[in-house]
Design a protein around this motif. Structure first.
Motif, PDB file in Angstrom:
ATOM      1  N   GLU A   7      18.508 -43.906  12.261  1.00 41.25           N
ATOM      2  CA  GLU A   7      18.977 -43.737  10.878  1.00 41.25           C
ATOM      3  C   GLU A   7      19.656 -42.381  10.689  1.00 41.25           C
ATOM      4  OE1 GLU A   7      17.199 -43.652   6.291  1.00 41.25           O
ATOM      5  OE2 GLU A   7      15.935 -44.346   7.948  1.00 41.25           O
ATOM      6  N   GLU A  66       6.468 -45.239  10.725  1.00 45.54           N
ATOM      7  CA  GLU A  66       7.282 -46.165  11.513  1.00 45.54           C
ATOM      8  C   GLU A  66       6.433 -47.224  12.203  1.00 45.54           C
ATOM      9  OE1 GLU A  66      10.637 -46.312  11.494  1.00 45.54           O
ATOM     10  OE2 GLU A  66      10.437 -44.807   9.915  1.00 45.54           O
ATOM     11  N   THR A  89       6.190 -50.115   9.942  1.00 51.68           N
ATOM     12  CA  THR A  89       7.485 -50.797   9.853  1.00 51.68           C
ATOM     13  C   THR A  89       7.684 -51.753  11.023  1.00 51.68           C
ATOM     14  OG1 THR A  89       8.503 -48.940   8.657  1.00 51.68           O
ATOM     15  CG2 THR A  89       9.993 -50.456   9.793  1.00 51.68           C
ATOM     16  N   ARG A 117      13.591 -45.840  15.141  1.00 53.45           N
ATOM     17  CA  ARG A 117      14.356 -46.310  13.982  1.00 53.45           C
ATOM     18  C   ARG A 117      14.768 -45.141  13.093  1.00 53.45           C
ATOM     19  NH1 ARG A 117      14.816 -47.157   9.025  1.00 53.45           N
ATOM     20  NH2 ARG A 117      12.971 -45.871   8.714  1.00 53.45           N
ATOM     21  N   GLU A 169      15.130 -50.709   8.035  1.00 54.37           N
ATOM     22  CA  GLU A 169      13.693 -50.734   7.759  1.00 54.37           C
ATOM     23  C   GLU A 169      13.219 -52.109   7.303  1.00 54.37           C
ATOM     24  OE1 GLU A 169      10.290 -47.832   5.830  1.00 54.37           O
ATOM     25  OE2 GLU A 169      12.362 -47.597   5.184  1.00 54.37           O
ATOM     26  N   THR A 170      14.135 -52.906   6.808  1.00 57.63           N
ATOM     27  CA  THR A 170      13.757 -54.234   6.310  1.00 57.63           C
ATOM     28  C   THR A 170      14.466 -55.367   7.055  1.00 57.63           C
ATOM     29  OG1 THR A 170      15.452 -54.039   4.581  1.00 57.63           O
ATOM     30  CG2 THR A 170      13.198 -53.385   3.999  1.00 57.63           C
ATOM     31  N   ASP A 186      21.337 -50.288  13.468  1.00 57.29           N
ATOM     32  CA  ASP A 186      21.534 -49.586  12.204  1.00 57.29           C
ATOM     33  C   ASP A 186      23.007 -49.596  11.813  1.00 57.29           C
ATOM     34  OD1 ASP A 186      22.028 -47.337  10.338  1.00 57.29           O
ATOM     35  OD2 ASP A 186      19.900 -46.922  10.624  1.00 57.29           O
TER      36      ASP A 186
END
Length: 559
Positions: free
Chosen positions: A390, A88, A91, A386, A409-410, A32
């Motif tokens: 974040e 999540e 994701t 994740r 996330e992407t 991140d």
């Protein structure tokens, strides 16, 4: 990832954020931070995913038990955790499709009431997932259930409820997070232990003294913000930064046993045992051509080395056997493992009794010490790593005065770029010398990076040979792990990069000399160093086997 290069950079560069702890949460924080543009360092005292993050039940899930507790206890926190975890889950399926995939699970029912109860509960589970639902749950008849899971005891079974969650390889995903963070500029290093902090005139952390556990060298890493992502050891680091902080962490032990694939008939779904005598749920899951059964939940010392014990194996097998026509036995066990969960104690008052570990909510908290500015991320679960990262890096950004957007996330993880069914087909076609079993294993383990391993096999055909006839692991994986994945010890390879040490203890001891020879070649070990490393790992494996109640490796079923 090159460890020598990383060590040089850790010694010589200044960082915005230094993350201590290379499990799922720490690796997620590194990814991140790096993708936001922060100068990022990540250090781990053992190997990436060596502790809690490598000893999970291999499920990416919202937690059906947490959902049940939420409604029974009118607990909105449990409901919120399930909702976040289900978000999540989808994701992870998107950013790491080679390591995460949907898994069908069956909840057996003994009568009509149980069928109605579990159907309603799992429909609520679907509802909470919303558009991120994997596939709708269904109440199956006895005959439909037996087609999907033939091992069930027909005489006791009434029906079952089918639902879907995610399954993954925890250490491989942990490693993919580290690799992806490094690809985005993070400097990462394993076997580096944080020894002590240094502070400035205001008492704020400015550097950490680090010991290389492989060489004994000590050096300093300088950063503006330090993140404590050390799981069950979080209180140790918190105390090192600020002695007045009260302990917050609890640990609970989760044990698993592993059985060969032929211990039960082939199945199209996993088994969820919906209730045990101590209020848990258990799973029997097909994993790496074996059956993985777990897990327990018992209080533990955060600093202990967890081993599978005979009574834990007995407990797990006993509860699974309640549903099976042909019971499984301890004599069929080929492997197993245990780990510690980092639980955040909800009450900080040390004079009050602690909450039972199975009732501690698996949520997380980001804490900032007002003086030292140490940022501690505590609690949580694999599925929400994740989101935890974040929130942690948002907090670091606020301390640094830089509000940069989260991109995790992407961000596709290493191995997933271009990973499609067309890649699978092309890989098998382009590498006919690899057996179908080995090709499938490489694809599902490394994604598109399987091509790199195939090239190693083409350059040295002997590396394409299986390490043991009973498993698809090959010599090229050992070479790749050393050159590309920062593997430094036999445990790094056999327990984590290829996981053989979890599923088949006897095979692990059999391949030990060959793997040690390959590592010695790659790392330049002397004969004495090779012998020492081999002896150290053999002693560890014999301790694992002994703790599980097997007096000698020959007692393990070779099936």
């Amino acid at each position: 990832m090159n460890r020598t290069t990383s060590l040089h950079r850790l010694r010589s560069e200044d960082f915005d954020i230094c993350i201590i702890g290379g499990g799922a949460t720490g690796a997620g924080c590194a990814l991140d931070a790096a993708t936001r543009g922060f100068r990022t360092a990540l250090i781990e005292q053992d190997d990436f995913g060596a502790a809690t993050s490598g000893t999970s039940t291999k499920l990416v899930h919202g937690g059906v038990r947490y959902l049940e507790q939420a409604f029974k206890n009118f607990d909105h926190r449990q409901l919120s955790l399930v909702r976040k975890a289900l978000h999540e889950r989808k994701t992870l399926l998107q950013i790491a499709p080679h390591l995460v995939h949907p898994l069908a699970l069956l909840t057996p029912c003994f009568d009509l009431f149980e069928g109605l109860y579990y159907t309603i509960g799992l429909k609520l589970y679907d509802l909470l997932a919303g558009s991120r639902r994997l596939s709708p749950s269904r109440w199956l008849s006895k005959e439909e259930t037996l087609k999907r899971f033939p091992a069930f005891d027909r005489q006791r079974l009434h029906s079952a409820v089918l639902y879907y969650d995610g399954q993954f390889d925890d250490v491989r995903l942990n490693l993919a997070l580290v690799q992806t963070a490094a690809a985005h500029g993070a400097v990462v290093g394993n076997h580096l232990r944080a020894e002590r902090f240094e502070v400035d005139a205001q008492g704020r952390l400015k550097s950490v003294a680090v010991k290389d556990r492989l060489t004994g060298e000590t050096f300093v890493i300088r950063a503006k913000v330090f993140v404590n992502a050390t799981g069950t050891n979080a209180d140790t680091l918190r105390k090192a930064a600020q002695t007045r902080l009260r302990p917050r962490m609890q640990a609970s032990k989760g044990a698993h046993v592993v059985l060969p694939a032929n211990a039960m008939p082939p199945a199209e779904a996993a088994l969820l045992v919906p209730k045990t005598k101590d209020g848990r749920v258990l799973f029997a899951i097909p994993w790496r051509n074996h059956w993985l059964i777990g897990t327990t939940d018992t209080p533990a010392d955060p600093h202990e080395t967890p081993y599978l014990q005979p009574d834990e194996a007995e407990y797990l097998l006993e509860h699974v056997n309640k549903f099976l026509k042909e019971p499984v036995s301890a004599e069929q066990v080929t492997g197993g493992f245990a780990g510690l969960r980092p639980l955040l104690q909800p009450d900080q008052n040390p004079d009050l009794p602690k909450t039972e570990t199975r009732n501690v909510i698996r949520d997380h908290e980001v804490e900032v010490d007002p003086q030292s500015k140490l940022v501690s991320i505590m609690g949580g679960k694999w599925t929400t790593y994740r989101l935890m990262a974040e929130e942690t890096i948002d907090t670091c950004g606020a301390i640094l005065g830089q509000s940069l957007p989260c991109r995790s996330e992407t961000t596709s993880l290493t191995g997933s770029e271009g990973f499609t069914e067309a890649f699978r087909v092309a890989f098998r076609r382009n590498h006919p010398a690899l057996s179908a079993e080995v090709a499938t294993h490489l694809i599902n383990t490394y994604g598109v990076k399987a091509e790199v391993i195939a090239v190693l096999c083409a350059d040295e055909p002997e590396l394409a040979e299986p390490l043991t006839a009973r498993h698809p692991f090959i010599g090229a994986e050992v070479v790749y792990a050393v050159r590309e994945e920062m593997a430094q010890t036999l445990a790094d390879i056999l327990l984590r990069r290829i996981r053989l040490g979890l599923v088949d203890w006897l095979a692990t001891l059999e391949v030990l000399p060959g793997v040690a020879s390959l590592m010695a070649r790659e790392l330049g070990w002397t004969s004495a160093e090779k012998q020492q490393e081999e002896g150290r790992f053999k002693a560890y494996m014999e301790a694992v086997i002994g703790q599980a109640g097997l007096s000698a490796p020959t007692a393990i079923n070779k099936a």
